[in-house]
Each structure stands twice: as structure tokens, then as C-alpha cells.
Motif scaffolding. Sequence first.
Motif, short mmCIF file in Angstrom:
data_model
loop_
_atom_site.label_atom_id
_atom_site.label_comp_id
_atom_site.label_asym_id
_atom_site.label_seq_id
_atom_site.Cartn_x
_atom_site.Cartn_y
_atom_site.Cartn_z
N VAL A 155 -101.48 57.32 64.84
CA VAL A 155 -100.51 57.90 65.77
C VAL A 155 -99.12 57.51 65.31
N SER A 157 -95.69 56.52 66.87
CA SER A 157 -95.13 56.13 68.16
C SER A 157 -93.73 56.68 68.39
N GLN A 159 -93.40 60.03 67.94
CA GLN A 159 -93.74 61.38 68.38
C GLN A 159 -94.50 61.38 69.70
N GLN A 160 -95.20 60.28 69.98
CA GLN A 160 -96.00 60.18 71.21
C GLN A 160 -95.62 58.90 71.95
N ASN A 161 -95.57 58.98 73.26
CA ASN A 161 -95.33 57.76 74.03
C ASN A 161 -96.62 56.94 74.08
N GLU A 163 -98.72 56.13 76.39
CA GLU A 163 -99.82 56.74 77.15
C GLU A 163 -100.47 57.86 76.34
N GLU A 164 -99.67 58.74 75.74
CA GLU A 164 -100.21 59.82 74.92
C GLU A 164 -100.98 59.26 73.72
N SER A 165 -100.42 58.24 73.09
CA SER A 165 -101.09 57.60 71.96
C SER A 165 -102.42 57.01 72.39
N GLN A 167 -104.33 57.78 75.00
CA GLN A 167 -105.29 58.84 75.34
C GLN A 167 -105.91 59.42 74.07
N PHE A 168 -105.08 59.69 73.06
CA PHE A 168 -105.56 60.24 71.80
C PHE A 168 -106.52 59.27 71.12
#
Length: 181
Positions: A155, A157, A159-161, A163-165, A167-168
Motif C-alpha cells: 500500500v 500511505s 494514496q490511502q489513509n 483505514e483504507e490501507s 481494509q485493503f
Amino acid sequence: MAWVVWFTGLPGCGKTTIAKRVWAILSEKGTHAKILQLDEIRRTITPQPRYTDEERDIVYASLAYMAKLLAEEGVNVIVDATANRRRYRDFARGLIKNFGEVFIRAPLEVCMEREARRNAEFSPKNIYKKAAIKSATVPGVNVAYEEPHSPEIQVDSMQQNPEESAQFIAARILDLFGSNN
């Protein structure tokens, strides 16, 4: 069969925050795991750390072996440790049957900024400020941080916060290893 996933990335990239959230997401889905946070374990293995290559060899080998023992007993493991050299993570991969590497990508400048603001429970404080000391061994500054060649999960970090990281990553862990409780 239990699994081990090793979270790696520069200090301050978000490993601990994301690993804890992944643990919570997996728990909510009924998949239990133990987090091995190196900064906490290091307090026992090397209470007066020097962060030399020799010390890191011992610490990372010990951490990999702990994860292996837990996995052999049916415990899923999330390892939260920079492991700046590929050989540390490769050693774990060779030791552990169901192993995955999670790379948290973040630029050094961002990690430095985040680390200055963080209030981590076990992590050493002001890591990047200490890099100015001639004898310092800070990954990414005074010693190399070797990015994984082909991590199972990655991931960015930026590009994604967190929480999004998380979840992925949790979804990918379940895809790769199943929902072993």
C-alpha cells in the motif's frame, strides 16, 4: 494452517497504526492474530539497544523464530518491524511456511514529518533527529532500507489513509491465507 504477515517500511510510514487496525478488522471477521511489535520485544531482547548490524541480525532472527513458533501452534501473526535489510525478511520467509510481506510505502520526508508528531507507545522517540549523530544507524538515512522486491501486499500511505490501507490489507490476507481462526 496459521500464517505470518510481516509489515515493513520506513520508520514513520504507518506500520504500527495500520497493523493494529488490520488486527481489529480481522478480529471483527473472526480471524484472530497476535501482533509482534518489534519495538516492544526489543525492550527484552536488547534493553540497551545499539542498533548495530550484529544486534539487528540477532533481533530480527529472534523475531522471525518467535513468529514461526506461534504459527506452528496455530496462532496467526502480524509482525510490525522495519527490518531494513531484505535478508531479515527473507530469513523469516524461509523459516515460515505461510508467510506474506506487507510493504507500507511512504517517502522519507513524509516519514520524518510523521515520526516527529507521533506518540507511539514502544517506539523510540525522535528517530530521525538522532540521524544527525555521526554514529546513528537510522534506516533510510544512515543505513539502507531495502524495499521488498515482490511483497504479497503493498500500500502507498500517501494514496490511502490508514483505514483504507488496513481494509485493503485485511482483505488481501483473507484472500491469500483464508479465515484461519
